[in-house]
Design a protein around this motif. Structure first.
Motif, short mmCIF file in Angstrom:
data_model
loop_
_atom_site.label_atom_id
_atom_site.label_comp_id
_atom_site.label_asym_id
_atom_site.label_seq_id
_atom_site.Cartn_x
_atom_site.Cartn_y
_atom_site.Cartn_z
N GLY A 113 -9.03 9.56 -52.68
CA GLY A 113 -9.27 8.68 -51.62
C GLY A 113 -8.19 7.96 -50.99
N ARG A 114 -7.14 8.68 -50.43
CA ARG A 114 -6.07 8.00 -49.88
C ARG A 114 -6.26 7.02 -48.72
NH1 ARG A 114 -0.87 10.65 -51.58
NH2 ARG A 114 -2.01 9.84 -53.25
N TYR A 115 -7.09 7.58 -47.75
CA TYR A 115 -7.30 7.13 -46.50
C TYR A 115 -8.69 6.48 -46.24
CZ TYR A 115 -2.40 8.84 -45.61
OH TYR A 115 -1.10 8.86 -45.78
N ALA A 116 -9.68 7.25 -46.98
CA ALA A 116 -11.18 6.97 -46.75
C ALA A 116 -11.78 6.70 -48.29
CB ALA A 116 -11.81 8.02 -46.23
N ASP B 266 -13.07 14.47 -49.63
CA ASP B 266 -12.99 13.13 -49.24
C ASP B 266 -14.07 12.85 -48.14
OD1 ASP B 266 -10.62 12.54 -50.91
OD2 ASP B 266 -9.28 13.28 -49.33
N ASN B 267 -14.69 13.73 -47.47
CA ASN B 267 -15.59 13.24 -46.67
C ASN B 267 -15.20 12.54 -45.43
OD1 ASN B 267 -18.48 13.82 -46.15
ND2 ASN B 267 -19.06 11.77 -46.45
N ASP B 268 -13.99 12.65 -45.28
CA ASP B 268 -13.44 11.82 -44.19
C ASP B 268 -13.24 12.43 -42.84
OD1 ASP B 268 -11.41 13.44 -45.08
OD2 ASP B 268 -9.87 11.77 -45.14
N LEU B 269 -14.11 13.58 -42.31
CA LEU B 269 -13.91 14.24 -40.94
C LEU B 269 -15.24 13.59 -40.31
CD1 LEU B 269 -13.07 17.96 -41.73
CD2 LEU B 269 -11.85 16.21 -40.29
N SER B 270 -14.83 13.35 -39.15
CA SER B 270 -16.08 12.73 -38.23
C SER B 270 -16.58 13.96 -37.91
CB SER B 270 -15.52 11.95 -37.13
OG SER B 270 -14.57 12.86 -36.43
N SER B 271 -17.57 13.99 -37.09
CA SER B 271 -18.56 14.94 -36.49
C SER B 271 -19.46 15.63 -37.45
CB SER B 271 -17.91 16.00 -35.75
OG SER B 271 -16.90 15.43 -34.81
N THR B 272 -19.27 15.43 -38.80
CA THR B 272 -20.00 16.10 -39.59
C THR B 272 -20.75 15.08 -40.67
OG1 THR B 272 -20.48 17.86 -41.04
CG2 THR B 272 -18.34 17.02 -41.44
N GLY C 63 -18.33 19.79 -50.92
CA GLY C 63 -17.30 19.27 -52.00
C GLY C 63 -17.36 17.90 -52.55
N PHE C 64 -17.87 17.29 -51.53
CA PHE C 64 -17.83 15.85 -51.66
C PHE C 64 -18.86 15.54 -52.43
CE2 PHE C 64 -19.76 11.74 -50.04
CZ PHE C 64 -18.97 10.81 -50.49
N ASP C 65 -20.22 16.17 -52.62
CA ASP C 65 -21.26 15.77 -53.48
C ASP C 65 -20.98 16.10 -55.05
OD1 ASP C 65 -23.93 14.91 -54.02
OD2 ASP C 65 -24.13 16.94 -54.60
N SER C 66 -20.05 17.34 -55.32
CA SER C 66 -19.30 17.46 -56.27
C SER C 66 -18.26 16.74 -56.94
CB SER C 66 -18.94 19.03 -56.19
OG SER C 66 -19.80 20.03 -55.75
N ALA C 67 -17.52 16.25 -56.08
CA ALA C 67 -16.31 15.24 -56.44
C ALA C 67 -17.18 13.73 -56.82
CB ALA C 67 -15.46 15.11 -55.36
N VAL C 68 -18.26 13.24 -56.06
CA VAL C 68 -18.86 12.11 -56.30
C VAL C 68 -19.62 12.38 -57.84
CG1 VAL C 68 -20.75 10.61 -55.78
CG2 VAL C 68 -19.16 11.56 -53.92
#
Lengths: 362, 362, 362, 362
Positions: free
Chosen positions: A185-188, A142-148, A153-158
Motif C-alpha cells: 500500500g504505497r499510496y492507499a 491495492d483496491n485503489d481504483l475509483s469507479s469500482t 485480488g484485494f480480498d485475497s491480499a487482505v
C-alpha cells in the motif's frame, strides 16, 4: 459496427490472485455465449509490441479458476507508447503503439481486453484514443481504483495479511511484545485498514492519515496500563509520519519493493522500542500478498469481470472498463475509472475502526 | 519414594504452537489418570521465582487444544540461577534457585514439568541436580534438540513457511523474478530445509552448509537457460557464506530477531540482483512462524508429550525429558537431551533435496 | 427522547461465523464512543425470558474477533411470544413477552440489539411494536435477507464449501467420477451458487431453479465426450426436481438438518449413477459450514454492523436493522428487512455462471 | 546385473495427496542423479495392460509438488492378473500379466516403480515373482500398511478431518448439540484416531475397538452433568458396535463409498438422539479427505519416497518397497510390507487419548 469475431486478452502490471479466473471467464464466455475466438497476448504489452500471441480455447483454461498467477504472463515495465529500446548503446524510449495496432490487425483482433491496474488501463485508454476497440478490467491488489467497489485480488491480499496478524497475536500475547506487520500500500492504505480491522490490530498506519509517533506510543502505553501487555501494529509501506520525516523520497515509481531502504516497518520498530521500552518484532509480508489461490470472493468477482468484459466488447462499450457497482457489474468510461481511490479518514470504516479502539496515530 | 499429590507445570522460552495442547494433556492426565492436582506457574521461571501460580483444573484447559500461545505465559529471559536484579541502581545477577525450591515446597509441588527449549531444559537440569523432581518436555520451533525425532511446533512453523513459498511461486512465475524467503533458524536449518523441499524451492541456504554465492548465481542462471525464468530461494537466518563474510558476529544469543541489521535475506537479495541482473524481492516471515493454531500433527505430538510427562513424573523419571522415538514416547536423561541436533549435509533429506534439483550453494 | 445509558445485546438462531466480532464491536463502540454500558443476554431470547444476563466490558470481548461461535450462546427455539412450557404434563405455548419487557426494565436496558436471522428479527419487530427500543443486526449464513447486500457469515460458509470443491476436484479428475457436494440452503441457493462458481463446478442445483435431471445427465455426458471425464455437482439442500418429485414435503421448518431422510445429495447421486453409468460419491458438509473462524471480509462486515448498530441505538433508529448498501451501512425498517432474498435466475451471477459453462439443469 | 537405462512409473488405487510429489521426485532423481529416462504409465495397471505410456522429463513434472491428484491418472479396478473383459457378451476375467511384461520390454523399461496401496503392491509382488524388476512406494490414505511408520497422504487426510472438527466445535458449543463426523477408515481407524485427538473430540469410534453405545451415551451424559453441553463424535466408517449389530456385511470390498446404505454416521446419530435426547447433526466428509494440496509433511515424505524408490531400483532392490523407519527411508521386502497395520487398543496413542478424556465406547 463491424461484427466481432476474435477477441484478444492480455494481463498487465503486477501479479494478482484472480487473473486466471478472469482469463478463463473471458475465453469461456466468448466461445460459449458468442461463438467468438480468443487470442492470448503473452507477457502483457510486451507481447503486443513483439507479436507473441497464442490461440486460447476451453482446454487452455480448464482447471485454472483457483490458481494464482496468470497463464499469459505479465510484466510491469512495457509501455508501448514509451517503449524502452537500446539505441547506439544507450537506453531510449520509442512509441511502438502503431506496431501494436498492426499486430492486432494482423491477427484480426476486433476487440482487446486489457486486465490491469492504473498503468495498464492508462495505456488502454491511449489505445482507445487511437481507435483501438478496447475494454478494461480493473486489477490492483491495492483496491485503489475509483469507479469500482472492489478490485479482484484485494480480498485475497487482505486474507493473507489477516492470517499473518492472527498468527502474530498468539505470540504477542505470550511474550508481551509489539509486533509490527508491514503490508503493501504505497499510496492507499486499504490492505492495512482491512486486515488491521479484521485481525484486531491495535494500531494501523496508512498513507492517508499521517501519524504522530508520540500518539502511537501513548496508545500502546495506555494499553499496557490496562493490562494488555502487547500490541499489534499494521503499517502500509507508504505510511508517513506527520511532519514528513518518514516519507521516503526515493519511492517515485509505483512498484512494491520491500527490499529497498530497510523498510518503514523496521524504522518504526526501532523508534517504538525506544519510546515504549518494549521488545518489538517485524514481519515484512512482501509478495506473499500477491500470490496463492484467490479467495472464493475474488474468484467470483474475477469470473463476473471476465464474463462482463466480453459482454462489453460485444455490446461495443469500447473505452470502458467493467466495474462493480454492487450488486451489478457495469461499464464505466476509462477516463473516470483510472482515478485513484484513497481511504477516507472520515469514512465509516475508519470511524468503526476507531470505535473498536484502533489508533491511527492521528 | 513419596507419593505424588501435586504437579507444577511451566512454559519457558519462545512461543511455540502446541504449548496449550501440552498443558491441557498434563492437566487432564494428572487429574483423570492419577487423581493428582496441577498448579500452573505463570510466565515461566519468572513465576517460579516470584511465586505466581494458579490451580489448574479441567475447566481451565477446556477448548485450548487448537489455540496458539500459552495460557500460562512465558518469557525467554528469566534464569533463576542467574536472575537479573537492580542493585544500587546497577544491573546485577543473583542465584534465586533456593527461593524457587521454597516456593515449590510452599505449594506442596511434588513434581515439576518444564516445557521448554535448550535454555529452559538446562535450567531444569540444574534444578534436578539440586534435588527438584523435574521432568522436561522438549519445545523448540527449530527442531534442533537431539534425542527426540521431532519437537512440537516445528511442523506448524514448516507449514507456515511452506504456505508462504507456495504463494511466492505464483508471483515468481508470472514475473520472472527471484523471490527470497527468510525463515527462522539461527544455528540449525531445519525449517528452511523442510519448507524448501515441501515448497519446491530452487535454492536452500542453511547454517550447516556454508554457501558459495557464485554457485547460487550459476544455479539460477542455469535455470533461466532451461526456460525456468524465476527462482525461489529459502534462507535460514543463520546461513553464512563460505569464507565467512556473511557471518554476523553480533548474533551471540540464541534469540530470533529479524529486525536487527537488515537481515541476511536483504543482503543476499542485493548480491543476487547484482550477479543475476534479475529483479529480487524479499519476504521476512519473522514471528508469524511461531504463531497460529498448531497443525494436527503438532497437536497429537503435544498431547502425547503432555500425557507422557505426567506418566514420567508418576513413575519417578526425574531428570528426564520425554522424547519421541517413533512410534514411542520414551524418557531420556536431560543431560543427553539438550545437545543440539543439526542438519546432516550427508543425510538422506539433503541428498533427496539435491536429487530433485535443489542447490545448497555448496 | 430519554438518554441511553445501558444497551442489551443477544444472539438468536443458528450459529454463524462473525457473531463474536459483532458482539465485540457493540461492546467497544458503546463504551468508547458513547460511554454507555452493555449487558449480554445469554442464550438468545431464552435468557431474555428467564433473566440470564451478564455485564460485558472490554475485557469480556478481548481476543474474540477471529473466533467462531458466540460467547453469549444462542438457541433457535425460544420465541417469547410463543414460549414452549409444560402445563399439566402437556406441551403448551405462552406469550412471555411482557416478562421480557420487565426484565429489560429491571436491568435498565434502554436499547436492545438483536443479532439474528428472519426468525429473530421477526421477534425483534414484534417487541418494537410493543414499544421496546430495538435495533436488529442481520445474521444468516444463507444470505437470504433482503435489504442488505450481504449478511455476515455467508462469505465464511462459501469459503468452506469452496475449499471442499477444490479438494473434490483433484480426486474427481484422477478417477473419472461424479462428485456431489451437498451444501446448506433450504429456500435460497446462494451458498451453492457462490461456492459452485468459485470452485469451478459443472452443475449447480438450487431451489430457485427447478431442475430436469435428464438435462443434468446430458450435460455430464457432453463433458465426457469432450474428454472431461469427471464432473462436480453442487446441490443446495432445498433444490428440487422439475415436476416436484424431489421436493421433500417434511421439510416444513427452516432448520438445517442434513441427517433426516438420507439427504438430496444421496438421492441425486443414485439417479446420476444410473443415467451416466459413472461412479458417484457424495460429501455432506453439514454444520462444518457454520463453524470456524470467520473470513476477513466477514470480520470486517461484522465489526461494521456491530459498531453501526450502537450508532443506530444512540440515534434512536428503533425498529430498524443495520444493512449493507455498499459501501455504506444504513438503518432500514425491520418490516422491509425481513423479506427473503432469493437468487434471481435472470440475474448477472447466474448468467455469468452459465456463460462459463455451468448447468443449472434448466 | 544389467544396467538400468529406463524406469517406468505408475500410480494405482485411490487418489491420495502427494502422488504428484512422488512422481516428480522419481523423474528428477532418475534424470539428475542417474541420467536414466522415465516413462509414465497412464491410469495405473490399465495403461500397463493397454500400452498407454508417455515419456516424462523435468518439464513434465515442473510445478506439481503441491498439487493434489496424479498427473498419470489412476484406477482402482484394473488387476492385470485378473483383468475384466467382455467375452461372448459376458463379463470374464483373464490373466493379462504377460501382455504387461511384453509392453515393458517393448519400451525397454528396466525397472518399474509402482505407487499404490495393498492392492497395487500385491500386484507388484506378483509381477516380481514373474521376474519383473519392480519397486513399490506405499500409498494409502488410511495409513494401514505395516512396515512403514507413515504412508504419504495420511497427514493431509488427518488435517482435513481435523479442520472439520475445529469448525464443528464452535457450532456445537453455541448450540449444545452432538456433532458427528464420519471419516474414512473401513478396516483401520487411524484417520479417526489422529483427527479425533488433534481436534479434541469427546468420542472416537474405530473398527479396532468395538463399542458399546450405552457407554457412549453415558460419556456424553456425564459431560452434560459437568456443564459441557455438547459433544463431538468422530466415527471411522468401519466402526462397529459390540455384538456386531452395526457391522454392515455388504462392505466386502475395500473401497471408500460413503453413499451406500445411509452411512454409519447417520445410524449412530439416530441412536444417540434417542438415548441422549440431544439434537444431533452429521457431516460426511467423503472424498474431500482424498483431495487438495498435500501438507508440507506429506510433500516431504513423498519426495523422499520418490527419490529413494529410484535409488532402490538402481541398487537392485527389486521386490522391495521403500518404507519410512524414522528417520530413514529403507527398502523392505514387499511380502512383509503388505500386511495391514491396525490401531493397537493398548498402544500409547489410544492410552493418551483416554488420558485426556476421550471415550472409545469400550
Amino acid at each position: 459496427m463491424k461484427a466481432i469475431k476474435r477477441i484478444g486478452v492480455l494481463t498487465g502490471g503486477g501479479d494478482c490472485p484472480g487473473l486466471n479466473a478472469v482469463i478463463r471467464a473471458v475465453v469461456k464466455t466468448a466461445i460459449r455465449r458468442y461463438n467468438v475466438e480468443v487470442v492470448g497476448i503473452i507477457n502483457g504489452f510486451h507481447g503486443l509490441v513483439n507479436d507473441v500471441m497464442v490461440p486460447l480455447n476451453e482446454e487452455s483454461v480448464a482447471g485454472i479458476v483457483h490458481r494464482g498467477g496468470t497463464i499469459l504472463g505479465t510484466t510491469n515495465r512495457d509501455n508501448p507508447f514509451r517503449y524502452a529500446v537500446e539505441k547506439d548503446g544507450e537506453l531510449a524510449f520509442e512509441d511502438r503503439s502503431e506496431q501494436c495496432i498492426q499486430n492486432l490487425r494482423k491477427h484480426n483482433i476486433d476487440g482487446l481486453i486489457v486486465i490491469g491496474g492504473d498503468g495498464s488501463l492508462n495505456i488502454a485508454h491511449q489505445f482507445h484514443a487511437k481507435g483501438v476497440p478496447v475494454v478494461g478490467v480493473p486489477k490492483t491488489i491495492d483496491n485503489d481504483l475509483s469507479s469500482t467497489d472492489y478490485t479482484f485480488g484485494f480480498d485475497s491480499a487482505v486474507t493473507t495479511a489477516t492470517e499473518a496478524i492472527d498468527k502474530l497475536h498468539t505470540t504477542a500475547e505470550s511474550h508481551h511484545r509489539i509486533m509490527i506487520l508491514e503490508v503493501m500500500g504505497r499510496y492507499a492504505g486499504w490492505i492495512a485498514l482491512y486486515s488491521g480491522v479484521a485481525g484486531g490490530a491495535d494500531v494501523i498506519l496508512i498513507p492517508e492519515i499521517p501519524f504522530d509517533l508520540g500518539k502511537v506510543c501513548d496508545h500502546i502505553r495506555a494499553r499496557n496500563e490496562r493490562g494488555r501487555k502487547f500490541s499489534i501494529v499494521v503499517i502500509a509501506e507508504g505510511a508517513s509520519e506527520k511532519g514528513g520525516e518518514m516519507v521516503v523520497q526515493q519511492r517515485v515509481e509505483k512498484s512494491h519493493d520491500p527490499i529497498r531502504l530497510g523498510g518503514i516497518g523496521q524504522e518504526i520498530a526501532h523508534k517504538l522500542e525506544l519510546c515504549t521500552q518494549m521488545e518489538t518484532r517485524v514481519t515484512v509480508l512482501g509478495h506473499v500478498q500477491r500470490g496463492g489461490s484467490p479467495t472464493s470472493a475474488d474468484r467470483i468477482l474475477s469470473t463476473r469481470y471476465g464474463s462482463s468484459a466480453v459482454d462489453a466488447v460485444m455490446a461495443g462499450y469500447f473505452g470502458h472498463m467493467v466495474a462493480l457497482r454492487t450488486p451489478k457489474i457495469v461499464p464505466v468510461p476509462l477516463t473516470e475509472a483510472i482515478e485513484m481511490k484513497k481511504v477516507n479518514p472520515q469514512g465509516q470504516l475508519v470511524q468503526a475502526a476507531k470505535a473498536v479502539g484502533i489508533s491511527f496515530g492521528d
